[in-house]
Scaffold this active site. Sequence first.
Site, PDB file in Angstrom:
ATOM      1  N   LYS A  39      54.227  43.963  19.674  1.00  0.00           N
ATOM      2  CA  LYS A  39      54.277  45.384  20.076  1.00  0.00           C
ATOM      3  C   LYS A  39      55.034  45.537  21.389  1.00  0.00           C
ATOM      4  O   LYS A  39      54.842  44.738  22.321  1.00  0.00           O
ATOM      5  CB  LYS A  39      52.859  45.949  20.239  1.00  0.00           C
ATOM      6  CG  LYS A  39      51.964  45.733  19.021  1.00  0.00           C
ATOM      7  CD  LYS A  39      50.628  46.455  19.129  1.00  0.00           C
ATOM      8  CE  LYS A  39      49.696  46.041  17.988  1.00  0.00           C
ATOM      9  NZ  LYS A  39      48.927  44.821  18.241  1.00  0.00           N
ATOM     10  N   HIS A  51      53.697  50.181  21.050  1.00  0.00           N
ATOM     11  CA  HIS A  51      52.246  50.012  21.232  1.00  0.00           C
ATOM     12  C   HIS A  51      51.535  51.353  21.448  1.00  0.00           C
ATOM     13  O   HIS A  51      50.458  51.593  20.907  1.00  0.00           O
ATOM     14  CB  HIS A  51      52.022  49.087  22.435  1.00  0.00           C
ATOM     15  CG  HIS A  51      50.720  48.367  22.419  1.00  0.00           C
ATOM     16  ND1 HIS A  51      50.551  47.101  22.901  1.00  0.00           N
ATOM     17  CD2 HIS A  51      49.479  48.737  21.987  1.00  0.00           C
ATOM     18  CE1 HIS A  51      49.297  46.718  22.755  1.00  0.00           C
ATOM     19  NE2 HIS A  51      48.625  47.703  22.210  1.00  0.00           N
TER      20      HIS A  51
HETATM   21  P1  NAD Z   1      37.176  44.371  16.570  1.00  0.00           P
HETATM   22  O1  NAD Z   1      36.638  45.621  15.973  1.00  0.00           O
HETATM   23  O2  NAD Z   1      37.920  43.423  15.746  1.00  0.00           O
HETATM   24  O3  NAD Z   1      35.919  43.667  17.263  1.00  0.00           O
HETATM   25  C1  NAD Z   1      35.994  42.424  17.880  1.00  0.00           C
HETATM   26  C2  NAD Z   1      34.594  42.037  18.306  1.00  0.00           C
HETATM   27  O4  NAD Z   1      33.734  41.915  17.163  1.00  0.00           O
HETATM   28  C3  NAD Z   1      34.542  40.696  19.026  1.00  0.00           C
HETATM   29  O5  NAD Z   1      33.600  40.832  20.059  1.00  0.00           O
HETATM   30  C4  NAD Z   1      34.042  39.732  17.971  1.00  0.00           C
HETATM   31  O6  NAD Z   1      33.316  38.687  18.513  1.00  0.00           O
HETATM   32  C5  NAD Z   1      33.141  40.614  17.130  1.00  0.00           C
HETATM   33  N1  NAD Z   1      33.124  40.177  15.712  1.00  0.00           N
HETATM   34  C6  NAD Z   1      34.191  39.806  14.955  1.00  0.00           C
HETATM   35  N2  NAD Z   1      33.801  39.508  13.713  1.00  0.00           N
HETATM   36  C7  NAD Z   1      32.456  39.686  13.655  1.00  0.00           C
HETATM   37  C8  NAD Z   1      31.495  39.533  12.632  1.00  0.00           C
HETATM   38  N3  NAD Z   1      31.841  39.166  11.404  1.00  0.00           N
HETATM   39  N4  NAD Z   1      30.213  39.803  12.937  1.00  0.00           N
HETATM   40  C9  NAD Z   1      29.834  40.207  14.175  1.00  0.00           C
HETATM   41  N5  NAD Z   1      30.721  40.368  15.202  1.00  0.00           N
HETATM   42  C10 NAD Z   1      32.015  40.117  14.931  1.00  0.00           C
HETATM   43  O7  NAD Z   1      37.969  44.794  17.837  1.00  0.00           O
HETATM   44  P2  NAD Z   1      39.352  44.865  18.498  1.00  0.00           P
HETATM   45  O8  NAD Z   1      39.715  43.526  19.054  1.00  0.00           O
HETATM   46  O9  NAD Z   1      39.273  46.031  19.379  1.00  0.00           O
HETATM   47  O10 NAD Z   1      40.391  45.219  17.346  1.00  0.00           O
HETATM   48  C11 NAD Z   1      40.985  44.266  16.521  1.00  0.00           C
HETATM   49  C12 NAD Z   1      42.457  44.058  16.840  1.00  0.00           C
HETATM   50  O11 NAD Z   1      43.142  45.297  16.792  1.00  0.00           O
HETATM   51  C13 NAD Z   1      42.781  43.548  18.247  1.00  0.00           C
HETATM   52  O12 NAD Z   1      42.506  42.174  18.414  1.00  0.00           O
HETATM   53  C14 NAD Z   1      44.239  43.900  18.349  1.00  0.00           C
HETATM   54  O13 NAD Z   1      45.043  42.983  17.636  1.00  0.00           O
HETATM   55  C15 NAD Z   1      44.263  45.276  17.673  1.00  0.00           C
HETATM   56  N6  NAD Z   1      44.135  46.400  18.636  1.00  0.00           N
HETATM   57  C16 NAD Z   1      45.212  47.224  18.791  1.00  0.00           C
HETATM   58  C17 NAD Z   1      45.172  48.277  19.686  1.00  0.00           C
HETATM   59  C18 NAD Z   1      46.363  49.182  19.837  1.00  0.00           C
HETATM   60  O14 NAD Z   1      46.429  49.937  20.815  1.00  0.00           O
HETATM   61  N7  NAD Z   1      47.294  49.160  18.900  1.00  0.00           N
HETATM   62  C19 NAD Z   1      44.002  48.520  20.439  1.00  0.00           C
HETATM   63  C20 NAD Z   1      42.905  47.672  20.255  1.00  0.00           C
HETATM   64  C21 NAD Z   1      42.978  46.631  19.341  1.00  0.00           C
END
Ligand code: NAD
Length: 324
Positions: free
Chosen positions: A80, A113
């Site tokens: 991004k 992004h």
């Molecule tokens: P997510 O919703 O994937 O949550 C991650 C959290 O959930 C972590 O704390 C992890 O330990 C926990 N988790 C993961 N699998 C689990 C399971 N099976 N059971 C219980 N807990 C679990 O959150 P995120 O990181 O905010 O979003 C995912 C991805 O989206 C990011 O890594 C990134 O690549 C992308 N993202 C993009 C933007 C953007 O502005 N475009 C913003 C935020 C995130």
Amino acid sequence: MPAQQTVKLPSGDEYPLTGLGLWKVPKDSCAELVYTSLKLGYRLLDGAADYGNEEESGQGLSRAIQEGVVERKDVTVVSKLWNTDHTSEHVEDACRRSLQDWGVDYFDVYYIHMPISLKYVDPKVRYPPGWSYDGTPNGQLILEDSPYHKTWEAMEQLVDLGLVRNIAISNMPGGMIMDLMRYARIKPAVLQVELHPYHSQNNLVNLARAFDIHVTAYSSFGPTSWIGISDKVVAKCESLFTHKTISNIAKTHNVTSAQVTLRWATQRGISVIPKSSSEKRLKENLDNESFDLTHEEIAEIDELDRGLRFADPAAADPRLAVYA
Ligand code: NAD
């Protein structure tokens, strides 16, 4: 290993329904995580210059390729463009820096992004540049007068140069998408936005579909990844993992609440990119496509929508109230 479901983007490229998010993955464990995820069957790696771990992500990918786990062409590698690189003269350099860090010669998908343009920061001074101009937590935030159509033109040139196969948008509200569709020579292939049962974004999803833009959900687990960042909003809701509606449905299917939350999106053709560092959860998340929810269950989860947004830069600066 079951083949992961994909959707076809307008370019003809296949894009997986489930991938791995790389935000907040520490540098020291990132290469191993990427390698492990590829071994487990992940074929979509959602990175970004801002995550500060593209070099390590690339090391994990390259190890998997060298060991014959995957071929480059079978992995959807995503990066991004950061907010400080929106002006025409910086887009190509920013993309080339990310390509170099990943050690690949093209990205499958390259997003803008955020629809927020900030003053350029020289990578020799600080990389990744982050939010504030001087790099301090409460430092100065200086907007850049860079219109989005100029940035988009520069993104289109990345496709012309063969550096990127699909260009994409993130955090973009409907009105801006309407405008973009009027001038885009190359249409956005994917829209990535915050999307979970507390913020289901149904109107935006329908708008994207009307324009043949594939939707990827981020923060599928709602508040979980925003604890310590957006605590005021986090305090307004309970964890989706313990919510009665989700956990009752999970029990019915003998799966976890996390899988129900992911399936609620993937079953409707929305990609998810959950982040996890545990092998057990990586498997669990990837396996969300192995069961189907009923229409009634999807409707029940839809009822949880409260328009709760955890990613909201406007909480820090009112000029940044542009998110979808
Ligand atoms: P997510 O919703 O994937 O949550 C991650 C959290 O959930 C972590 O704390 C992890 O330990 C926990 N988790 C993961 N699998 C689990 C399971 N099976 N059971 C219980 N807990 C679990 O959150 P995120 O990181 O905010 O979003 C995912 C991805 O989206 C990011 O890594 C990134 O690549 C992308 N993202 C993009 C933007 C953007 O502005 N475009 C913003 C935020 C995130």
